[in-house]
Scaffold this motif. Structure first.
Motif, PDB file in Angstrom:
ATOM      1  N   GLN A   1       9.534   1.918   8.710  1.00 47.53           N
ATOM      2  CA  GLN A   1       8.934   3.236   8.753  1.00 47.53           C
ATOM      3  C   GLN A   1       7.967   3.380   7.590  1.00 47.53           C
ATOM      4  N   VAL A   2       6.728   3.708   7.895  1.00 47.40           N
ATOM      5  CA  VAL A   2       5.710   3.858   6.861  1.00 47.40           C
ATOM      6  C   VAL A   2       5.673   5.309   6.385  1.00 47.40           C
ATOM      7  N   GLN A   3       5.601   5.485   5.099  1.00 54.57           N
ATOM      8  CA  GLN A   3       5.476   6.822   4.531  1.00 54.57           C
ATOM      9  C   GLN A   3       4.356   6.845   3.501  1.00 54.57           C
ATOM     10  N   LEU A   4       3.640   7.968   3.456  1.00 53.68           N
ATOM     11  CA  LEU A   4       2.639   8.208   2.424  1.00 53.68           C
ATOM     12  C   LEU A   4       3.083   9.415   1.616  1.00 53.68           C
ATOM     13  N   VAL A   5       3.049   9.285   0.313  1.00 54.48           N
ATOM     14  CA  VAL A   5       3.482  10.381  -0.553  1.00 54.48           C
ATOM     15  C   VAL A   5       2.384  10.662  -1.571  1.00 54.48           C
ATOM     16  N   GLU A   6       1.871  11.908  -1.523  1.00 57.38           N
ATOM     17  CA  GLU A   6       0.851  12.326  -2.480  1.00 57.38           C
ATOM     18  C   GLU A   6       1.504  12.911  -3.732  1.00 57.38           C
ATOM     19  N   SER A   7       0.778  12.856  -4.832  1.00 61.61           N
ATOM     20  CA  SER A   7       1.216  13.484  -6.072  1.00 61.61           C
ATOM     21  C   SER A   7      -0.012  13.818  -6.909  1.00 61.61           C
ATOM     22  N   GLY A   8       0.208  14.638  -7.940  1.00 61.86           N
ATOM     23  CA  GLY A   8      -0.875  14.938  -8.873  1.00 61.86           C
ATOM     24  C   GLY A   8      -1.514  16.295  -8.705  1.00 61.86           C
ATOM     25  N   GLY A   9      -1.130  17.032  -7.668  1.00 64.67           N
ATOM     26  CA  GLY A   9      -1.695  18.360  -7.494  1.00 64.67           C
ATOM     27  C   GLY A   9      -1.130  19.335  -8.513  1.00 64.67           C
ATOM     28  N   GLY A  10      -1.696  20.552  -8.505  1.00 62.95           N
ATOM     29  CA  GLY A  10      -1.217  21.570  -9.414  1.00 62.95           C
ATOM     30  C   GLY A  10      -2.237  22.657  -9.640  1.00 62.95           C
ATOM     31  N   LEU A  11      -1.986  23.450 -10.667  1.00 63.22           N
ATOM     32  CA  LEU A  11      -2.875  24.548 -11.042  1.00 63.22           C
ATOM     33  C   LEU A  11      -3.774  24.094 -12.179  1.00 63.22           C
ATOM     34  N   VAL A  12      -5.066  24.309 -12.028  1.00 62.44           N
ATOM     35  CA  VAL A  12      -6.028  23.910 -13.057  1.00 62.44           C
ATOM     36  C   VAL A  12      -7.091  24.989 -13.167  1.00 62.44           C
ATOM     37  N   GLN A  13      -7.639  25.159 -14.358  1.00 59.05           N
ATOM     38  CA  GLN A  13      -8.694  26.139 -14.559  1.00 59.05           C
ATOM     39  C   GLN A  13     -10.032  25.611 -14.042  1.00 59.05           C
ATOM     40  N   PRO A  14     -10.935  26.518 -13.692  1.00 52.73           N
ATOM     41  CA  PRO A  14     -12.283  26.075 -13.280  1.00 52.73           C
ATOM     42  C   PRO A  14     -12.913  25.204 -14.363  1.00 52.73           C
ATOM     43  N   GLY A  15     -13.547  24.133 -13.921  1.00 57.51           N
ATOM     44  CA  GLY A  15     -14.127  23.172 -14.846  1.00 57.51           C
ATOM     45  C   GLY A  15     -13.186  22.053 -15.245  1.00 57.51           C
ATOM     46  N   GLY A  16     -11.927  22.177 -14.897  1.00 56.20           N
ATOM     47  CA  GLY A  16     -10.937  21.174 -15.250  1.00 56.20           C
ATOM     48  C   GLY A  16     -10.933  19.980 -14.313  1.00 56.20           C
ATOM     49  N   SER A  17      -9.985  19.073 -14.553  1.00 54.53           N
ATOM     50  CA  SER A  17      -9.886  17.837 -13.780  1.00 54.53           C
ATOM     51  C   SER A  17      -8.458  17.611 -13.306  1.00 54.53           C
ATOM     52  N   LEU A  18      -8.339  16.910 -12.208  1.00 57.60           N
ATOM     53  CA  LEU A  18      -7.058  16.452 -11.688  1.00 57.60           C
ATOM     54  C   LEU A  18      -7.257  15.075 -11.087  1.00 57.60           C
ATOM     55  N   ARG A  19      -6.181  14.286 -11.106  1.00 55.49           N
ATOM     56  CA  ARG A  19      -6.192  12.993 -10.434  1.00 55.49           C
ATOM     57  C   ARG A  19      -5.053  12.961  -9.432  1.00 55.49           C
ATOM     58  N   LEU A  20      -5.405  12.862  -8.163  1.00 55.45           N
ATOM     59  CA  LEU A  20      -4.420  12.772  -7.103  1.00 55.45           C
ATOM     60  C   LEU A  20      -4.110  11.305  -6.806  1.00 55.45           C
ATOM     61  N   SER A  21      -2.870  11.052  -6.430  1.00 54.59           N
ATOM     62  CA  SER A  21      -2.443   9.717  -6.024  1.00 54.59           C
ATOM     63  C   SER A  21      -1.744   9.807  -4.681  1.00 54.59           C
ATOM     64  N   CYS A  22      -1.821   8.750  -3.927  1.00 49.92           N
ATOM     65  CA  CYS A  22      -1.117   8.660  -2.649  1.00 49.92           C
ATOM     66  C   CYS A  22      -0.640   7.226  -2.487  1.00 49.92           C
ATOM     67  N   ALA A  23       0.670   7.062  -2.429  1.00 47.29           N
ATOM     68  CA  ALA A  23       1.265   5.733  -2.335  1.00 47.29           C
ATOM     69  C   ALA A  23       1.914   5.535  -0.976  1.00 47.29           C
ATOM     70  N   ALA A  24       1.680   4.374  -0.398  1.00 45.73           N
ATOM     71  CA  ALA A  24       2.280   4.010   0.876  1.00 45.73           C
ATOM     72  C   ALA A  24       3.504   3.143   0.629  1.00 45.73           C
ATOM     73  N   SER A  25       4.507   3.331   1.465  1.00 47.79           N
ATOM     74  CA  SER A  25       5.714   2.518   1.366  1.00 47.79           C
ATOM     75  C   SER A  25       6.235   2.224   2.764  1.00 47.79           C
ATOM     76  N   GLY A  26       7.127   1.243   2.844  1.00 50.46           N
ATOM     77  CA  GLY A  26       7.700   0.878   4.126  1.00 50.46           C
ATOM     78  C   GLY A  26       7.202  -0.473   4.585  1.00 50.46           C
ATOM     79  N   SER A  27       7.390  -0.726   5.865  1.00 52.74           N
ATOM     80  CA  SER A  27       6.978  -2.007   6.450  1.00 52.74           C
ATOM     81  C   SER A  27       5.483  -1.985   6.709  1.00 52.74           C
ATOM     82  N   ILE A  28       4.721  -2.690   5.887  1.00 54.89           N
ATOM     83  CA  ILE A  28       3.262  -2.668   5.963  1.00 54.89           C
ATOM     84  C   ILE A  28       2.737  -4.091   5.946  1.00 54.89           C
ATOM     85  N   ARG A  29       1.989  -4.430   6.980  1.00 61.11           N
ATOM     86  CA  ARG A  29       1.380  -5.753   7.015  1.00 61.11           C
ATOM     87  C   ARG A  29       0.033  -5.736   6.312  1.00 61.11           C
ATOM     88  N   SER A  30      -0.764  -4.703   6.615  1.00 63.54           N
ATOM     89  CA  SER A  30      -2.059  -4.578   5.938  1.00 63.54           C
ATOM     90  C   SER A  30      -2.531  -3.133   6.012  1.00 63.54           C
TER      91      SER A  30
END
Length: 120
Positions: A1-30
């Protein structure tokens, strides 16, 4: 079973920065292309950026100068660096990956989303 999980969101002020990540797990050939989408309240989901397996990138016009998509194939992870954030960037951000779990059939998988709120 393949799953994708995002992280890194949140509250930020205008002009600020965020870095989002998304990792895949499970049975993956490519993994082929990876992408980030977003959906603001009352709006349709829209494409933010894509990156191919070879590293070629495309962006929505409004994000071209502020966002950077990248990937780490060894970690099965896609990133979205967002700079100079604006209130209109507020949305739930979703990742999508085109994956071959086994054999030759290709599937699109989506994460559940991570909330990004830009507000003072």
């Amino acid at each position: 079973q393949v799953q994708l999980v995002e992280s890194g969101g949140g509250l930020v002020q205008p002009g600020g920065s965020l870095r989002l990540s998304c990792a895949a797990s499970g049975s993956i050939r490519s993994i082929g292309a990876m992408a980030w989408y977003r959906q603001a309240p009352g709006q349709q989901r829209e494409l933010v950026a894509t990156i191919t397996s070879g590293g070629s990138t495309t962006y929505a016009d409004s994000e071209k100068e502020r966002f950077t998509i990248s990937r780490d194939n060894a970690k099965k992870t896609v990133y979205l660096q967002m700079n100079s954030l604006k209130s209109e960037d507020t949305a739930v951000y979703y990742c999508k990956m085109t994956i071959i779990p086994s054999g030759v059939v290709v599937y699109d998988y989506w994460g559940r989303g991570t909330q990004v709120t830009v507000s003072s």
